[in-house]
Design a protein around this motif. Structure first.
Motif, PDB file in Angstrom:
ATOM      1  N   ALA A  81       0.622  -1.225   0.117  1.00  0.00           N
ATOM      2  CA  ALA A  81      -0.066   0.034   0.009  1.00  0.00           C
ATOM      3  C   ALA A  81       0.793   1.241   0.075  1.00  0.00           C
ATOM      4  CB  ALA A  81      -0.838   0.041   1.312  1.00  0.00           C
ATOM      5  N   ASP A  82       0.303   2.198  -0.710  1.00  0.00           N
ATOM      6  CA  ASP A  82       1.019   3.627  -0.760  1.00  0.00           C
ATOM      7  C   ASP A  82       0.102   4.430   0.524  1.00  0.00           C
ATOM      8  OD1 ASP A  82       2.832   3.455  -2.651  1.00  0.00           O
ATOM      9  OD2 ASP A  82       1.005   3.424  -4.077  1.00  0.00           O
ATOM     10  N   ALA A  83      -1.101   3.866   0.651  1.00  0.00           N
ATOM     11  CA  ALA A  83      -1.797   4.676   1.754  1.00  0.00           C
ATOM     12  C   ALA A  83      -2.966   3.534   2.109  1.00  0.00           C
ATOM     13  CB  ALA A  83      -2.655   5.882   1.260  1.00  0.00           C
ATOM     14  N   MET A  84      -3.396   3.645   3.248  1.00  0.00           N
ATOM     15  CA  MET A  84      -4.514   2.781   3.864  1.00  0.00           C
ATOM     16  C   MET A  84      -5.296   3.968   4.478  1.00  0.00           C
ATOM     17  SD  MET A  84      -4.513  -0.348   6.588  1.00  0.00           S
ATOM     18  CE  MET A  84      -6.131  -1.217   7.057  1.00  0.00           C
ATOM     19  N   VAL A  85      -6.742   3.778   3.947  1.00  0.00           N
ATOM     20  CA  VAL A  85      -7.898   4.398   4.241  1.00  0.00           C
ATOM     21  C   VAL A  85      -8.967   3.645   5.072  1.00  0.00           C
ATOM     22  CG1 VAL A  85      -9.414   6.238   3.713  1.00  0.00           C
ATOM     23  CG2 VAL A  85      -7.505   5.775   2.145  1.00  0.00           C
ATOM     24  N   ILE A  86      -9.379   4.072   6.215  1.00  0.00           N
ATOM     25  CA  ILE A  86     -10.283   3.100   7.011  1.00  0.00           C
ATOM     26  C   ILE A  86     -11.524   4.093   7.210  1.00  0.00           C
ATOM     27  CG2 ILE A  86     -10.988   1.983   9.216  1.00  0.00           C
ATOM     28  CD1 ILE A  86      -7.576   1.775   9.165  1.00  0.00           C
ATOM     29  N   ALA A  87     -12.747   3.732   6.114  1.00  0.00           N
ATOM     30  CA  ALA A  87     -14.059   4.693   6.214  1.00  0.00           C
ATOM     31  C   ALA A  87     -14.861   3.585   5.900  1.00  0.00           C
ATOM     32  CB  ALA A  87     -13.683   5.669   5.058  1.00  0.00           C
ATOM     33  N   PRO A  88     -15.864   3.697   6.504  1.00  0.00           N
ATOM     34  CA  PRO A  88     -16.001   4.216   7.985  1.00  0.00           C
ATOM     35  C   PRO A  88     -15.264   3.571   9.023  1.00  0.00           C
ATOM     36  CG  PRO A  88     -18.031   2.830   7.847  1.00  0.00           C
ATOM     37  CD  PRO A  88     -17.084   2.795   6.523  1.00  0.00           C
ATOM     38  N   ALA A  89     -14.619   4.091  10.139  1.00  0.00           N
ATOM     39  CA  ALA A  89     -14.085   3.731  11.209  1.00  0.00           C
ATOM     40  C   ALA A  89     -15.052   3.711  12.650  1.00  0.00           C
ATOM     41  CB  ALA A  89     -12.645   4.238  11.479  1.00  0.00           C
ATOM     42  N   THR A  90     -15.410   2.424  12.956  1.00  0.00           N
ATOM     43  CA  THR A  90     -16.476   2.520  14.052  1.00  0.00           C
ATOM     44  C   THR A  90     -15.516   2.426  15.448  1.00  0.00           C
ATOM     45  OG1 THR A  90     -16.108   0.044  14.085  1.00  0.00           O
ATOM     46  CG2 THR A  90     -18.071   0.893  12.778  1.00  0.00           C
ATOM     47  N   ALA A  91     -16.439   2.881  16.403  1.00  0.00           N
ATOM     48  CA  ALA A  91     -15.804   3.135  17.679  1.00  0.00           C
ATOM     49  C   ALA A  91     -14.820   1.654  18.137  1.00  0.00           C
ATOM     50  CB  ALA A  91     -16.832   3.301  18.618  1.00  0.00           C
ATOM     51  N   SER A  92     -15.528   0.492  17.573  1.00  0.00           N
ATOM     52  CA  SER A  92     -14.731  -0.568  17.894  1.00  0.00           C
ATOM     53  C   SER A  92     -13.429  -0.680  17.276  1.00  0.00           C
ATOM     54  CB  SER A  92     -15.774  -1.778  17.656  1.00  0.00           C
ATOM     55  OG  SER A  92     -15.184  -2.950  17.677  1.00  0.00           O
ATOM     56  N   THR A  93     -13.470  -0.726  16.093  1.00  0.00           N
ATOM     57  CA  THR A  93     -12.258  -0.827  15.324  1.00  0.00           C
ATOM     58  C   THR A  93     -11.249   0.306  15.779  1.00  0.00           C
ATOM     59  OG1 THR A  93     -13.249  -1.726  13.241  1.00  0.00           O
ATOM     60  CG2 THR A  93     -11.116  -0.649  12.942  1.00  0.00           C
ATOM     61  N   ILE A  94     -11.693   1.437  15.976  1.00  0.00           N
ATOM     62  CA  ILE A  94     -10.680   2.550  16.487  1.00  0.00           C
ATOM     63  C   ILE A  94     -10.078   2.038  17.746  1.00  0.00           C
ATOM     64  CG2 ILE A  94     -10.767   4.677  17.481  1.00  0.00           C
ATOM     65  CD1 ILE A  94     -12.756   5.705  15.206  1.00  0.00           C
ATOM     66  N   GLY A  95     -10.857   1.568  18.773  1.00  0.00           N
ATOM     67  CA  GLY A  95     -10.423   0.878  19.871  1.00  0.00           C
ATOM     68  C   GLY A  95      -9.350  -0.077  19.874  1.00  0.00           C
ATOM     69  N   LYS A  96      -9.772  -0.982  18.751  1.00  0.00           N
ATOM     70  CA  LYS A  96      -8.775  -2.211  18.364  1.00  0.00           C
ATOM     71  C   LYS A  96      -7.409  -1.762  17.984  1.00  0.00           C
ATOM     72  CE  LYS A  96     -12.127  -5.675  17.626  1.00  0.00           C
ATOM     73  NZ  LYS A  96     -12.888  -6.613  16.400  1.00  0.00           N
ATOM     74  N   MET A  97      -7.528  -0.666  16.902  1.00  0.00           N
ATOM     75  CA  MET A  97      -6.309  -0.119  16.397  1.00  0.00           C
ATOM     76  C   MET A  97      -5.463   0.616  17.586  1.00  0.00           C
ATOM     77  SD  MET A  97      -8.114   1.322  12.878  1.00  0.00           S
ATOM     78  CE  MET A  97      -6.806   2.188  12.335  1.00  0.00           C
ATOM     79  N   ALA A  98      -6.189   1.139  18.370  1.00  0.00           N
ATOM     80  CA  ALA A  98      -5.463   1.971  19.376  1.00  0.00           C
ATOM     81  C   ALA A  98      -4.923   1.197  20.305  1.00  0.00           C
ATOM     82  CB  ALA A  98      -6.492   3.179  20.030  1.00  0.00           C
ATOM     83  N   ASN A  99      -5.329  -0.017  20.554  1.00  0.00           N
ATOM     84  CA  ASN A  99      -4.782  -0.956  21.580  1.00  0.00           C
ATOM     85  C   ASN A  99      -4.197  -2.216  21.125  1.00  0.00           C
ATOM     86  OD1 ASN A  99      -5.473   0.334  24.160  1.00  0.00           O
ATOM     87  ND2 ASN A  99      -7.564   0.437  22.805  1.00  0.00           N
ATOM     88  N   GLY A 100      -3.882  -2.395  19.763  1.00  0.00           N
ATOM     89  CA  GLY A 100      -3.193  -3.474  19.144  1.00  0.00           C
ATOM     90  C   GLY A 100      -4.272  -4.795  19.204  1.00  0.00           C
ATOM     91  N   ILE A 101      -5.550  -4.669  19.099  1.00  0.00           N
ATOM     92  CA  ILE A 101      -6.146  -5.926  19.538  1.00  0.00           C
ATOM     93  C   ILE A 101      -6.311  -6.366  17.719  1.00  0.00           C
ATOM     94  CG2 ILE A 101      -8.359  -7.078  20.185  1.00  0.00           C
ATOM     95  CD1 ILE A 101      -8.286  -4.794  22.253  1.00  0.00           C
ATOM     96  N   ALA A 102      -5.608  -7.291  17.461  1.00  0.00           N
ATOM     97  CA  ALA A 102      -5.423  -7.766  16.024  1.00  0.00           C
ATOM     98  C   ALA A 102      -6.335  -8.880  15.802  1.00  0.00           C
ATOM     99  CB  ALA A 102      -4.071  -8.007  15.662  1.00  0.00           C
ATOM    100  N   ASP A 103      -7.719  -8.794  16.136  1.00  0.00           N
ATOM    101  CA  ASP A 103      -8.349  -9.959  15.885  1.00  0.00           C
ATOM    102  C   ASP A 103      -9.218 -10.194  14.555  1.00  0.00           C
ATOM    103  OD1 ASP A 103     -10.450  -8.198  16.168  1.00  0.00           O
ATOM    104  OD2 ASP A 103     -11.425  -9.276  17.924  1.00  0.00           O
ATOM    105  N   ASN A 104      -8.748  -9.230  13.668  1.00  0.00           N
ATOM    106  CA  ASN A 104      -9.422  -9.564  12.247  1.00  0.00           C
ATOM    107  C   ASN A 104      -8.480  -8.929  11.199  1.00  0.00           C
ATOM    108  OD1 ASN A 104      -9.693  -6.632  11.774  1.00  0.00           O
ATOM    109  ND2 ASN A 104     -11.553  -6.646  12.847  1.00  0.00           N
ATOM    110  N   MET A 105      -8.854  -9.213   9.940  1.00  0.00           N
ATOM    111  CA  MET A 105      -7.665  -8.910   8.884  1.00  0.00           C
ATOM    112  C   MET A 105      -7.514  -7.648   8.752  1.00  0.00           C
ATOM    113  SD  MET A 105      -5.970 -10.671   6.712  1.00  0.00           S
ATOM    114  CE  MET A 105      -5.035 -10.142   5.414  1.00  0.00           C
TER     115      MET A 105
END
Ligand code: CTP
Length: 398
Positions: A81-105
């Motif tokens: 990737a040259d860029a990754m765009v997460i749209a929409p980003a839900t509260a749950s995904t934001i929480g996982k990303m912020a805390n490294g909870i890597a339970d999905n692709m």
């Protein structure tokens, strides 16, 4: 600018996922190669068939493709990737990303991505305002991710407030602008002053002003995003710089700010004097609290502080750029131009206190950029972050 760019479009499970289809179409139309990665709950909102038809690529969702057993490599995707765009980003995904909870692709791909990541939150206003969401977003920002702020308006719940995913056209514009301006200040050393200065009267009192530091901090974030190494010399404010390329030097008085600037300026390519420096300081600082039971009303004699911008103007060498601000209440253009000349600046940013929403403490500003060769560029009333973009843009043109 998006032609030929490799974009990962991450889609999560929110109503705004319907907008991701338009976003995907627009990205493909702009010439980007798009790989969609969708979370399991994202598929509840939008089908992979639509997304793969529009992107021309199979949609990635699971770690393994069920019928073939083929492993989907998040590492390879992250490198592609040259860029990754997460749209929409839900509260749950934001929480996982912020805390490294890597339970999905999607989250594993995010954690492996080397490219810049853009996050467009979308959720209900109360979820958006919840301290855990606010903290998670701030944390993601501090890791250098780009947050595409949600807009205010009517939400899926029919409530009205902040939480609407930014429109696809706007997201494409942000990406386009990013690739266009990427590295405009690459490797440059940028010195920025911000906030007020406090001039001590006694151990508990000072002379100060209403500067919030918002403009200077916005400039620091924008310069860092454009690839600069930023030294932010900050007076007392309640803000925090989030980009990792910003080094903050905290000072209190004009004298301290001046000393820090003089020592940092020789290694700077650009200096932006955004601080509201107190022009005067008490001649004597009482080492004990001035007491009420004085016979006479105390008189505080003031002495002049150094003019930091003018000091740097005298030190300035060929190839260094010095930018000042002017906050005026009358004869604005005339006063600002005089300041530009007197302090040997290359550009001055004029804000008038006559403009509603401009100047101290506000989240918005309205400015006129005046360059040493007399060019003038007026802005609308805009969020300070956009004013910062404008200043950095016109500076990189200089
Ligand atoms: N400035 C500075 N040091 C000072 C005063 C101002 O570096 N002691 C810088 C500010 O950061 C700004 C510019 O000079 O970039 C103009 O500041 P402003 O307060 O508008 O001007 P002054 O020179 O203080 O003039 P006046 O207060 O008379 O308008």
């Amino acid at each position: 600018m998006l032609k030929g760019k490799h974009i990962i479009l991450g889609i999560t499970g929110g109503i705004a996922a319907y907008k991701s289809v338009t976003l995907l179409r627009l990205l493909v139309k702009a010439g980007a190669e798009v790989q969609v990665v969708i979370t399991p709950s994202g598929k509840e909102f939008i089908t992979p068939v639509t997304l793969s038809a529009l992107s021309g690529k199979p949609v990635v969702s699971e770690f393994f493709t069920a019928n073939t057993g083929q492993w989907n490599s998040h590492v390879d995707l992250g490198l592609w990737a040259d860029a990754m765009v997460i749209a929409p980003a839900t509260a749950s995904t934001i929480g996982k990303m912020a805390n490294g909870i890597a339970d999905n692709m999607l989250v594993t791909t995010y954690l492996s991505a080397k490219a810049p990541v853009f996050i467009a939150p979308a959720m209900d206003l109360d979820m958006m305002a919840h301290p855990s969401t606010v903290t998670n977003i701030e944390r993601l920002r501090s890791y250098g991710n780009h947050i595409i702020e949600p807009a205010s308006g009517e939400l899926a719940s029919h409530l009205v407030g902040k939480g609407r995913m930014e429109e696809p056209e706007k997201i494409v514009e942000i990406l386009d602008r990013f690739f266009d301006s990427q590295g405009k200040l690459n490797g440059k050393n940028v010195l920025i002053t911000a906030g007020p200065t406090y001039e001590k009267i006694d151990p508990v009192r000072f002379i100060g002003n209403y500067s919030s530091g918002k403009m200077g901090y916005a400039l620091a974030e924008e310069a860092a995003l454009q690839g600069a190494n930023v030294t932010l010399i900050s007076g007392p404010v309640s803000l925090k710089a989030v980009h990792p390329a910003i080094k903050v030097i905290k000072v209190e008085s004009a004298r301290e700010m001046c000393d820090a600037c003089v020592s940092e300026f020789p290694t700077s390519d650009i200096a932006i004097m955004c601080a509201a420096v107190a022009d005067y300081a008490p001649e004597t600082v009482h080492d004990r609290k001035i007491k009420r039971e004085h016979d006479d009303t105390p008189v505080i004699r003031l002495i002049k502080n150094p003019d930091i911008a003018a000091t740097l103007g005298k030190m300035k060498q060929e190839g260094q750029y010095l930018v000042g601000f002017a906050l005026e209440t009358d004869s604005e253009l005339k006063n600002a131009t005089e300041k530009l000349q007197r302090k040997n600046l290359d550009m001055i940013v004029l804000n008038s206190l006559k403009d509603k929403g401009a100047g101290f403490g506000t989240d918005t500003n309205k400015v006129t950029l005046i360059t040493a060769d007399g060019n003038q560029q007026k802005s609308d009333l805009l969020p300070k972050r956009q004013i910062a973009e404008l200043i950095i843009d016109s500076l990189s043109n200089l």
